[in-house]
Design an enzyme around this catalytic site. Structure first.
Site, PDB file in Angstrom:
ATOM      1  N   SER C 212       0.819  -1.210   0.000  1.00  0.00           N
ATOM      2  CA  SER C 212       0.000   0.000   0.000  1.00  0.00           C
ATOM      3  C   SER C 212       0.853   1.260   0.000  1.00  0.00           C
ATOM      4  O   SER C 212       1.903   1.304   0.633  1.00  0.00           O
ATOM      5  CB  SER C 212      -0.888   0.030   1.244  1.00  0.00           C
ATOM      6  OG  SER C 212      -1.842  -0.978   1.195  1.00  0.00           O
ATOM      7  N   ASP C 237     -11.446  -1.794   9.083  1.00  0.00           N
ATOM      8  CA  ASP C 237     -12.352  -1.955   7.942  1.00  0.00           C
ATOM      9  C   ASP C 237     -13.743  -2.392   8.403  1.00  0.00           C
ATOM     10  O   ASP C 237     -14.752  -1.986   7.822  1.00  0.00           O
ATOM     11  CB  ASP C 237     -11.790  -2.991   6.953  1.00  0.00           C
ATOM     12  CG  ASP C 237     -10.638  -2.422   6.123  1.00  0.00           C
ATOM     13  OD1 ASP C 237     -10.396  -1.199   6.215  1.00  0.00           O
ATOM     14  OD2 ASP C 237      -9.982  -3.191   5.401  1.00  0.00           O
ATOM     15  N   GLU C 280     -28.190   7.452 -14.901  1.00  0.00           N
ATOM     16  CA  GLU C 280     -27.991   7.339 -13.463  1.00  0.00           C
ATOM     17  C   GLU C 280     -26.940   8.340 -13.019  1.00  0.00           C
ATOM     18  O   GLU C 280     -26.050   8.705 -13.800  1.00  0.00           O
ATOM     19  CB  GLU C 280     -27.532   5.913 -13.134  1.00  0.00           C
ATOM     20  CG  GLU C 280     -28.629   4.908 -13.281  1.00  0.00           C
ATOM     21  CD  GLU C 280     -29.714   5.118 -12.244  1.00  0.00           C
ATOM     22  OE1 GLU C 280     -30.606   5.948 -12.491  1.00  0.00           O
ATOM     23  OE2 GLU C 280     -29.671   4.489 -11.179  1.00  0.00           O
TER      24      GLU C 280
END
Lengths: 190, 275, 404
Positions: C212, C237, C280
């Site tokens: 990361s 998370d 949308e």
């Protein structure tokens, strides 16, 4: 809530601070895990339930049949829950033949009076108990009853198995006479 | 740094303001009603549903279908078996049938020029939702409006005061006297004017008038009352699972609050070592 | 007992080692902030969509004569059908929200920079696939917006020179959007999520190969600056998922039609277009870019389509446009300002896309098409300016910490 109760219960004990922290943490993690598991199970429920018969299918759990036009000796086949049901308006001879059968030695013993609420009307689930074929109409088989064409099972005028490979009598579905003219097959659901 | 703050504030404001649904441009703003079934705890008023079902069957269904609903579903508002059968048979239907109009679609198209739309989803299928349906039902000319139109047309002149009065009655901009005049001419030609229908003229003449239906429960059947009731019924027809949805939603939200707080507590503990 | 079974398995398939190295002990930067939770939230959305979609498919019928009715059958008759359907419809919206935040987070902290280019590219491929899947899914209820949205978007292909017209007819399987179109869109809408899932695995593989990025955008000391994924990131998370579910469920249970257009509750009618059709919300900025190119005469249509595709495709070359020695915008004052202008610009584009093409503001003084063109220019301008300020050393980055 219970986490704080737990900690108060231990606050007077002389246990050193560190292990208490640990056990409180374990309890919290366990409780969170348990609550999560309940949530996952709860979330699975709508998915599982979505396979059960839907409202429009359930509304077909019963079938109403007008039997006023059904003359003596006549038979009709009506669909009920997607399966064929025979409704036979029995003649006096057919009733007598069925009563006579009560005394015989039957593969699947049953009295005609238990199978027909009113002697004039015989209601049968028209699915052969052998391998699920639809038997032919009244009068096709020996004993004046129904013949299953697939493997030659003969049912009598009460729908009882008399001859051939089928192990059981034709099933009588749940039914009720709503009034003199109307027969309701099946139990309503929901 | 200050410019940064400004940019972030604008971004935040944009995120909040811009997604708001744009108001339907043109036409007067819809008057909003208070609907008991709106909101987190909202529930359908069973008595209103029963009255509304009667209006729907006896008035609307002369032309419109409500095909996703079956007659025997009305039993849940307290109609008896016999009442449901009577309502169904009046429309030449069996009680297990879907609520379709006895009007032949071809004949309907000949009479009105358009096919009357199915009403099962009407309150979900128009901007403004229930308020829109209510506004159209109550948006026809009143007797006073008609008298004023009559007078103006006979006089052949449109005074400043009359223009003002008409523009508010018709929901048309007072700065557009030509448009007002055009509308008056069409009203005079017996076209169906509606204040809230887009374009103002529609094939459907005023469907509900005071006393169109007789309520057995003694509630006065005024135009407003019946419109309120029938819109409540149509909102139910559009979403019969609404109450089930909200009831389950409350339980789910409560559970999630507890779960999230627990997750937060565990997170704090686990991360305590890192910070 | 269970240990010996695990040993037996591990000798043949090293499951424990994989879980240890890639999940439980996988090193993650200590200083990740909450913007980093949106990756796993997006994965969570994908799973929710796969599950609800699978169960909806068990009730749905891809038939132009039945599709609208069968959606109402799901809403009314199927046990919890309304819940599955509202979860799926709103799930699309929340999937896009998480993905957009995830992309913007990557752009702000320089997560696309070396050595994460391939990770970034697979992310963009997922985004493309997601848009295709969402578009085809929106056709399935076969309402007016479904139908006309499908008509307009497939018609974009007709802008392609020479073969365009033929191509559109091929996609439709007829002379207009119809039953064959609905059937193939359903098949693809069912298939693509699994393709997305596969690309997500590649995306994660690429992530785990390079590890990361972090808010400081610096290379970390693996021992000092990292923590194991489990339990630190898992619990973070999970907490984020709880908050996310609260918002998502509030929409599903209390305002499920907020993001749905009323017109889509009207059955598809090939004879009549709704007065105002809009895609949308998640397509609106790109739709605005498409419409903003209207000044090139007969070339406008093709140019609009190219601009719309370029608006996403330009993300592919972003790793090469950004030449700054510093990854994170935290230490890049000019880039930071450009970034927030870009974010505001995307919202404005969305707003322009929502309004009718010929809408104006301030009594006609400001046609929205002008706003749309300006915002389109700013959109692409972001990428060009980012290149200019970094390639020519116009931006002077602030000092970057060596470690955490």
């Amino acid at each position: 809530m219970s986490a704080s109760a737990h900690s108060t219960a231990h606050s007077h004990s002389p246990v050193p601070e560190q292990p208490e922290e640990e056990s409180r943490r374990d309890f919290l993690i366990l409780a969170t895990g348990a609550v999560s598991a309940v949530g996952v199970a709860g979330a699975a429920w709508p998915f599982i339930r979505s396979w059960s018969p839907s409202a429009d299918v359930l509304s077909q759990a019963t079938t109403e049949v007008d039997i006023s036009a059904l003359g003596k000796g006549q038979m009709i086949t009506v669909p009920w829950q997607g399966k064929p049901v025979f409704i036979l308006h029995r003649t006096d001879e057919q009733i007598a033949s069925a009563k006579k059968g009560d005394a015989e030695k039957l593969p699947d013993p049953a009295k005609d009076a238990e199978r027909a609420q009113k002697p004039e009307y015989l209601v049968l689930l028209a699915i052969c108990t052998h391998l699920g074929c639809v038997p032919q109409p009244i009068g096709t088989g020996n004993f004046g009853g129904f013949l299953c064409p697939c493997h030659g099972s003969h049912y009598d005028t009460s729908g009882r198995i008399r001859q051939g490979p089928a192990p059981k009598n034709l099933e009588v579905p749940f039914y009720a006479f709503k009034d003199d003219k109307t027969l309701v097959i099946g139990k309503s659901v929901g | 740094m200050d410019f940064m703050k400004f940019l972030k504030t604008v971004a935040l404001a944009a995120a909040v303001v811009l997604p708001q649904p744009a108001l339907a441009s043109g036409g007067p703003a819809l008057p909003t009603q208070s609907w008991g079934f709106h909101g987190i705890f909202g529930q359908f008023d069973q008595a209103a549903l029963k009255r509304g079902a009667r209006v729907a069957v006896e008035v609307c269904m002369a032309c419109h279908s409500i095909k996703y609903i079956k007659f025997d579903a009305l039993k849940q508002f307290g109609f008896s078996e016999a009442e449901v059968i009577a309502l169904a048979e009046a429309q030449s239907h069996n009680k297990k049938d879907r609520m379709t109009s006895p009007m032949d679609p071809v004949a309907a198209k000949d009479t009105f020029g358009v096919l009357p739309p199915d009403l099962s989803l009407i309150t979900k299928a128009r901007k403004g939702y229930e308020d829109y349906t209510y506004a159209v039902l109550t948006g026809y000319l009143t007797d006073a409006d008609r008298a004023l139109v009559q007078k103006v047309m006979e006089d052949g002149v449109l005074s400043e005061g009359e223009l003002k009065e008409l523009s508010s009655a018709l929901g048309v901009d007072a700065h557009q006297p030509d448009k007002v005049k055009e509308i008056l001419t069409r009203i005079q030609a017996n076209e169906n004017f509606n204040k809230y229908f887009p374009g103002h003229f529609l094939a459907m003449p005023q469907p509900i008038n005071d006393g169109s239906v007789t309520y057995p429960d003694g509630v006065e059947s005024s135009l407003k009352q019946m419109s309120q009731d029938v819109v409540t019924f149509l909102a139910w027809a559009a979403e019969p699972t609404l109450m089930e949805r909200k009831a389950l939603g409350l339980k789910v939200m409560l559970y999630l609050v507890i779960l999230t707080v627990m997750f937060y507590a565990v997170k704090r503990r686990i991360w305590a070592k890192v910070h | 007992m269970s240990k010996s079974i695990m040993d037996w398995v591990d000798a043949r398939l090293p499951v424990t080692a994989l879980i240890k190295s890639q999940a439980t002990e996988y090193p993650t930067p200590k200083n990740l902030n909450y913007w980093w939770v949106f990756g796993s939230l997006a994965l969570f959305c994908l799973i929710v969509m796969l599950l609800t979609g699978l169960f909806l498919a068990m009730h749905y019928k891809a038939d132009a004569n039945q599709a609208f009715d069968v959606v109402e059958h799901i809403m009314r008759d199927v046990n919890y059908g309304w819940l599955l359907r509202y979860m799926h419809a709103n799930g699309a919206t929340f999937f896009f929200i998480t993905v957009y935040v995830h992309i913007l987070r990557g752009m702000y902290y320089g997560s696309y920079r070396a050595p994460r280019e391939i990770l970034w590219w697979f992310g963009i491929i997922i985004f493309f696939l997601l848009m295709a899947t969402a578009f085809m899914g929106y056709v399935l209820p076969w309402g007016q917006m479904s139908y006309w949205g499908a008509a307009v978007i497939t018609n974009l292909m007709s802008a392609i020179p020479v073969v365009g017209e033929e191509l559109v007819i091929w996609i439709w399987g007829g002379f207009a959007v119809g039953d064959p179109t609905l059937n193939r869109f359903f098949a693809l809408h069912f298939l693509l999520p699994f393709v997305i899932f596969g690309v997500v695995i590649i995306h994660l593989w690429a992530l785990h190969a390079v590890h990361s990025n972090n808010p400081d955008g610096i290379d970390l000391d693996e021992h000092k600056d990292t923590i194991p994924f489990h339990p630190y990131i898992t619990i973070k998370d999970l907490f984020a998922m709880g908050v996310f579910l609260l918002v998502y469920c509030a929409f599903v249970f209390f305002i499920p039609n907020f993001f749905l257009e009323p017109d889509n509750y009207i059955p598809a009618n090939p004879m009549q277009t709704p007065a105002h059709i809009v895609p949308e919300w998640y397509f609106l900025p790109f739709y605005a870019i498409l419409r903003s190119i209207d000044f090139l005469g007969s070339f406008s249509k093709l140019a609009g389509v190219i601009a719309m595709i370029a608006a996403i495709a330009i993300l592919f070359i972003l790793p090469f446009l950004d030449r700054s020695p510093v990854r994170s915008f935290r230490y890049r004052p000019l880039s930071r300002q450009l970034f927030w202008i870009f974010v505001i610009d995307c919202f404005l584009l969305g707003w322009v896309g929502y309004n009718p093409a010929d809408a104006t503001r301030f009594n006609g003084a400001l046609p929205l098409i002008v706003v749309g063109r300006t915002c389109t220019a700013i959109y692409f301008g972001y990428f060009i300016l980012l290149w200019i300020i970094t390639a020519f050393d116009i931006e002077k980055p602030q000092p970057v910490p060596k470690s955490l």
